[in-house]
Design a protein around this motif. Sequence first.
Motif, PDB file in Angstrom:
ATOM      1  N   PHE A  18       0.801  -1.212   0.000  1.00 26.57           N
ATOM      2  CA  PHE A  18       0.000   0.000   0.000  1.00 26.57           C
ATOM      3  C   PHE A  18       0.843   1.277   0.000  1.00 26.57           C
ATOM      4  CE2 PHE A  18      -2.673  -3.330   1.898  1.00 26.57           C
ATOM      5  CZ  PHE A  18      -3.670  -3.360   0.933  1.00 26.57           C
ATOM      6  N   LEU A  19       2.107   1.132  -0.326  1.00 24.28           N
ATOM      7  CA  LEU A  19       3.062   2.217  -0.565  1.00 24.28           C
ATOM      8  C   LEU A  19       3.086   3.274   0.532  1.00 24.28           C
ATOM      9  CD1 LEU A  19       2.358   2.430  -4.386  1.00 24.28           C
ATOM     10  CD2 LEU A  19       4.100   1.072  -3.226  1.00 24.28           C
ATOM     11  N   GLU A  20       2.633   4.496   0.250  1.00 28.03           N
ATOM     12  CA  GLU A  20       2.730   5.586   1.224  1.00 28.03           C
ATOM     13  C   GLU A  20       1.976   5.271   2.517  1.00 28.03           C
ATOM     14  OE1 GLU A  20       1.769   9.459  -0.321  1.00 28.03           O
ATOM     15  OE2 GLU A  20       2.819   9.041  -2.203  1.00 28.03           O
ATOM     16  N   GLU A  21       0.814   4.663   2.408  1.00 25.32           N
ATOM     17  CA  GLU A  21       0.040   4.331   3.597  1.00 25.32           C
ATOM     18  C   GLU A  21       0.778   3.291   4.427  1.00 25.32           C
ATOM     19  OE1 GLU A  21      -1.229   4.600   0.541  1.00 25.32           O
ATOM     20  OE2 GLU A  21      -2.672   6.222   0.757  1.00 25.32           O
ATOM     21  N   THR A  22       1.390   2.329   3.756  1.00 24.80           N
ATOM     22  CA  THR A  22       2.174   1.319   4.451  1.00 24.80           C
ATOM     23  C   THR A  22       3.301   1.968   5.246  1.00 24.80           C
ATOM     24  OG1 THR A  22       1.697  -0.402   2.819  1.00 24.80           O
ATOM     25  CG2 THR A  22       3.706  -0.659   4.107  1.00 24.80           C
ATOM     26  N   GLN A  23       4.007   2.858   4.599  1.00 23.50           N
ATOM     27  CA  GLN A  23       5.125   3.548   5.249  1.00 23.50           C
ATOM     28  C   GLN A  23       4.633   4.336   6.475  1.00 23.50           C
ATOM     29  OE1 GLN A  23       8.310   3.228   4.237  1.00 23.50           O
ATOM     30  NE2 GLN A  23       9.264   4.707   5.584  1.00 23.50           N
ATOM     31  N   LYS A  24       3.498   5.003   6.331  1.00 19.72           N
ATOM     32  CA  LYS A  24       2.948   5.782   7.451  1.00 19.72           C
ATOM     33  C   LYS A  24       2.601   4.878   8.633  1.00 19.72           C
ATOM     34  CE  LYS A  24       1.015   9.462   4.597  1.00 19.72           C
ATOM     35  NZ  LYS A  24      -0.215  10.005   4.011  1.00 19.72           N
ATOM     36  N   VAL A  25       2.005   3.725   8.357  1.00 12.99           N
ATOM     37  CA  VAL A  25       1.658   2.794   9.431  1.00 12.99           C
ATOM     38  C   VAL A  25       2.924   2.312  10.129  1.00 12.99           C
ATOM     39  CG1 VAL A  25       0.654   0.545   9.988  1.00 12.99           C
ATOM     40  CG2 VAL A  25      -0.527   2.067   8.390  1.00 12.99           C
ATOM     41  N   ALA A  26       3.936   1.949   9.360  1.00 16.60           N
ATOM     42  CA  ALA A  26       5.192   1.482   9.954  1.00 16.60           C
ATOM     43  C   ALA A  26       5.836   2.579  10.807  1.00 16.60           C
ATOM     44  CB  ALA A  26       6.147   1.018   8.867  1.00 16.60           C
ATOM     45  N   GLU A  27       5.830   3.799  10.312  1.00 18.32           N
ATOM     46  CA  GLU A  27       6.397   4.919  11.073  1.00 18.32           C
ATOM     47  C   GLU A  27       5.622   5.151  12.375  1.00 18.32           C
ATOM     48  OE1 GLU A  27       6.417   8.090   8.199  1.00 18.32           O
ATOM     49  OE2 GLU A  27       8.177   7.266   7.170  1.00 18.32           O
TER      50      GLU A  27
END
Length: 175
Positions: A18-27
């Motif tokens: 899910f690209l940007e959303e994935t990165q936001k969740v991980a952060e």
Amino acid sequence: PKEEDIASCKVAAIDPYFLEETQKVAELCVKLGKPFVTIDCRHDSFLHQHCAINVVSKECTGSEQYKDKTVEEIFGLLTETTDGLVIITRGEKEMLYGRKGQPMKKMKPFTTTVKSTLGAGDTFKAGCVYGLLKGMSDDEIVRFASACSAIAISRFPLPLNPPTMDEVEKLINAD
């Protein structure tokens, strides 16, 4: 992604797709100190570097990035770039798993009649999440997740007939 959702969870399951959303969740997970399980993340990715568990399939290890490396070399790259548990699944072949600074371990997956592999990876990931929630050891997590996945691939359609805890425990105890 909403910070309050991550704040209220105990363990997150994150797909890298899910690209940007994935990165936001991980952060958010890192910021809030929440462990997360992910799948098929490259050794140089933020998700991999901060995960509690990364389940890496043979499709990922066979990708262009790793084409000139043995599975043992890929395992080394993965374990050296995270403090999390790395699990490399290889279909019917032995799984490789371990952590940075520890020897590589192997486990033969459970034998089953394959009806469909659809959902096998997600079911394995779910087993890892459950294992983290229950405080299982690395060996127990790999075994539990493998049993979940073995039951999942023995049926079709999986969404209508997911593995039950009784089935998973019975398979683990029968081995």
